[in-house]
Design an enzyme around this catalytic site. Sequence first.
Site, short mmCIF file in Angstrom:
data_model
loop_
_atom_site.label_atom_id
_atom_site.label_comp_id
_atom_site.label_asym_id
_atom_site.label_seq_id
_atom_site.Cartn_x
_atom_site.Cartn_y
_atom_site.Cartn_z
N GLY A 113 0.53 -1.15 0.36
CA GLY A 113 0.07 0.32 0.50
C GLY A 113 0.99 1.40 0.11
N HIS A 284 4.82 -11.56 6.08
CA HIS A 284 4.77 -10.17 6.09
C HIS A 284 5.81 -9.52 5.51
CE1 HIS A 284 0.47 -7.64 6.08
NE2 HIS A 284 1.54 -6.68 5.74
N ARG A 287 7.13 -7.55 9.17
CA ARG A 287 6.02 -6.53 9.34
C ARG A 287 5.12 -6.33 10.64
NH1 ARG A 287 7.83 -1.82 5.30
NH2 ARG A 287 6.23 -0.80 5.25
N VAL A 318 13.36 -12.46 -0.15
CA VAL A 318 14.00 -12.59 -1.35
C VAL A 318 14.60 -11.81 -1.70
CG1 VAL A 318 13.50 -13.73 -3.21
CG2 VAL A 318 12.69 -14.86 -2.19
N ARG A 319 15.87 -11.60 -2.31
CA ARG A 319 16.87 -10.19 -2.41
C ARG A 319 17.06 -10.48 -4.04
NH1 ARG A 319 13.61 -8.67 0.29
NH2 ARG A 319 13.71 -7.54 1.80
C1 LIG Z 1 5.56 -0.84 2.03
C2 LIG Z 1 5.31 -1.93 2.42
C3 LIG Z 1 3.64 -1.78 2.25
C4 LIG Z 1 2.94 -3.13 2.21
N1 LIG Z 1 1.95 -3.17 2.62
C5 LIG Z 1 0.95 -4.08 2.69
C6 LIG Z 1 -0.69 -4.04 2.09
O1 LIG Z 1 -1.16 -3.42 2.05
N2 LIG Z 1 -1.08 -5.64 2.42
C7 LIG Z 1 -0.79 -7.16 2.47
O2 LIG Z 1 -0.55 -8.16 2.36
N3 LIG Z 1 0.87 -7.05 2.92
C8 LIG Z 1 1.53 -5.46 2.60
N4 LIG Z 1 2.80 -5.55 2.35
C9 LIG Z 1 4.01 -6.84 2.28
C10 LIG Z 1 4.42 -7.08 1.32
O3 LIG Z 1 3.30 -7.25 0.29
C11 LIG Z 1 5.30 -8.56 1.32
O4 LIG Z 1 4.75 -9.68 1.97
C12 LIG Z 1 6.40 -8.23 2.09
O5 LIG Z 1 6.95 -7.09 1.29
C13 LIG Z 1 7.53 -9.92 1.35
O6 LIG Z 1 8.68 -9.43 1.87
P1 LIG Z 1 9.61 -9.14 1.19
O7 LIG Z 1 9.37 -7.13 1.42
O8 LIG Z 1 10.96 -8.39 2.05
O9 LIG Z 1 9.53 -8.84 0.27
C14 LIG Z 1 3.58 -4.54 2.49
C15 LIG Z 1 4.93 -4.34 2.46
C16 LIG Z 1 5.79 -2.71 2.17
C17 LIG Z 1 7.12 -3.26 2.35
#
Ligand SMILES: Cc1cc2nc3c(=O)[nH]c(=O)nc-3n(C[C@H](O)[C@H](O)[C@H](O)COP(=O)(O)O)c2cc1C
Length: 389
Positions: A113, A284, A287, A318-319
């Site tokens: 988002g 997530h 997060r 994953v990078r």
């Molecule tokens: C800035 C940001 C916003 C995110 N917002 C959402 C969201 O609104 N809904 C959701 O299911 N996951 C959200 N995620 C999680 C991502 O879908 C995903 O699971 C996660 O970024 C994967 O890990 P990685 O960033 O290490 O690739 C968000 C991640 C980031 C970095």
Amino acid sequence: MPAPAPAARMALPITPRSSADAPAPRAESLYRSDVQFSTLGEIRRAGLAALDPDVADFLESGSGAELTLRANRAAFARRTIVPRPMHATASPDTSTSFLGIPLAAPILTAPFGGDALFHRDGHLAVARANAAHGIASIVPEAGSFSLEAIAEAAPAAARILQLHPIDPVEHVVGMSRRARRAGYGALCVTVDCPVGGWRTRNRENRFDPDLRHFAGNLDETGTIGVAELFGRLLDVDGARWDWARLREVAAEFELPWIAKGVLGADAAEQAIAAGASAIVVSNHGGRQLDHAPASLDVLPEVAEAVAGRVPIALDSGVRTGADVLLALALGADVVVLGRLTAYGLAAGGQHGVARTLELLTDELRTTMALAGVERLADLDARFVGGRPA
Ligand SMILES: Cc1cc2nc3c(=O)[nH]c(=O)nc-3n(C[C@H](O)[C@H](O)[C@H](O)COP(=O)(O)O)c2cc1C
């Protein structure tokens, strides 16, 4: 005596320079389409440099003490790839499919988002880059653009819509209908967000973004506005859905749905019993629940429990191309890219995301060639060594 012929010089595919020397492109050149990044590390540095520090923290940070955020990378670092030397392979093939969606590489982009905080074109740019690369987007409910605008920008890529399973139920079902009308083929229900994570860095920064960046689908005239949705997501005391409720509501979706946020065999069973057509092994990106296990560490257990009944995606940490190979060898069918996509977006909009996908796919092909793998379907746990957690 004739002078010796100059030694033949190997043509290098990229400008050789150590990543430590590589200066981040200057701010004024970040959005130029001719900026050619040669590594994913350069894209990350350029992307973060282009953002305000509190937005960069919003992107980079995890929850709590960020233990899970770090565990995601540590889990990949602990694993080794055991190559098959002298295994005659011609051309590594990265193509696959996920839930019937053909993919040129085993990659989906994650729903994140607030995307216009990273680049004014947000997920419109992501979807366009994905369409050109032959992969698909998971479009976020709380994104900056409507699901219809993203489908219009790149119908071939906008295939999956992410939703939060929270009341009012009419909103969730209404979103599923909008997705179907706009040509989406699946939904992705985020099951690890009963409440927003404890975001330490955002709190310390007093991070207070303009909520319009999260309101592309949440017009105040609809069933639920963005302020109300966020209010519910941040209120620890609100009522939450359980698997039975999700199953009941999902019966009205008329689209297959994916459960995103599964971290164990038990949750995988519950998701399948509730009707999920696929699962995303995910924390997530570190997060949500701090101290949750790394996605990669629980992947083998989940894959064993699922036993091929539904396809599996993995995200969180994953990078690199080697990370993709490891995830697939341990049981994932595809990976989902969160921050890598956002770095590309911040570094150069559509072109930054396109270059990210190109570099990751090229790195995966090189890793496949080095490991002695020609097709993704050949990957299994025999290619993986090192320690699990
Ligand atoms: C800035 C940001 C916003 C995110 N917002 C959402 C969201 O609104 N809904 C959701 O299911 N996951 C959200 N995620 C999680 C991502 O879908 C995903 O699971 C996660 O970024 C994967 O890990 P990685 O960033 O290490 O690739 C968000 C991640 C980031 C970095």
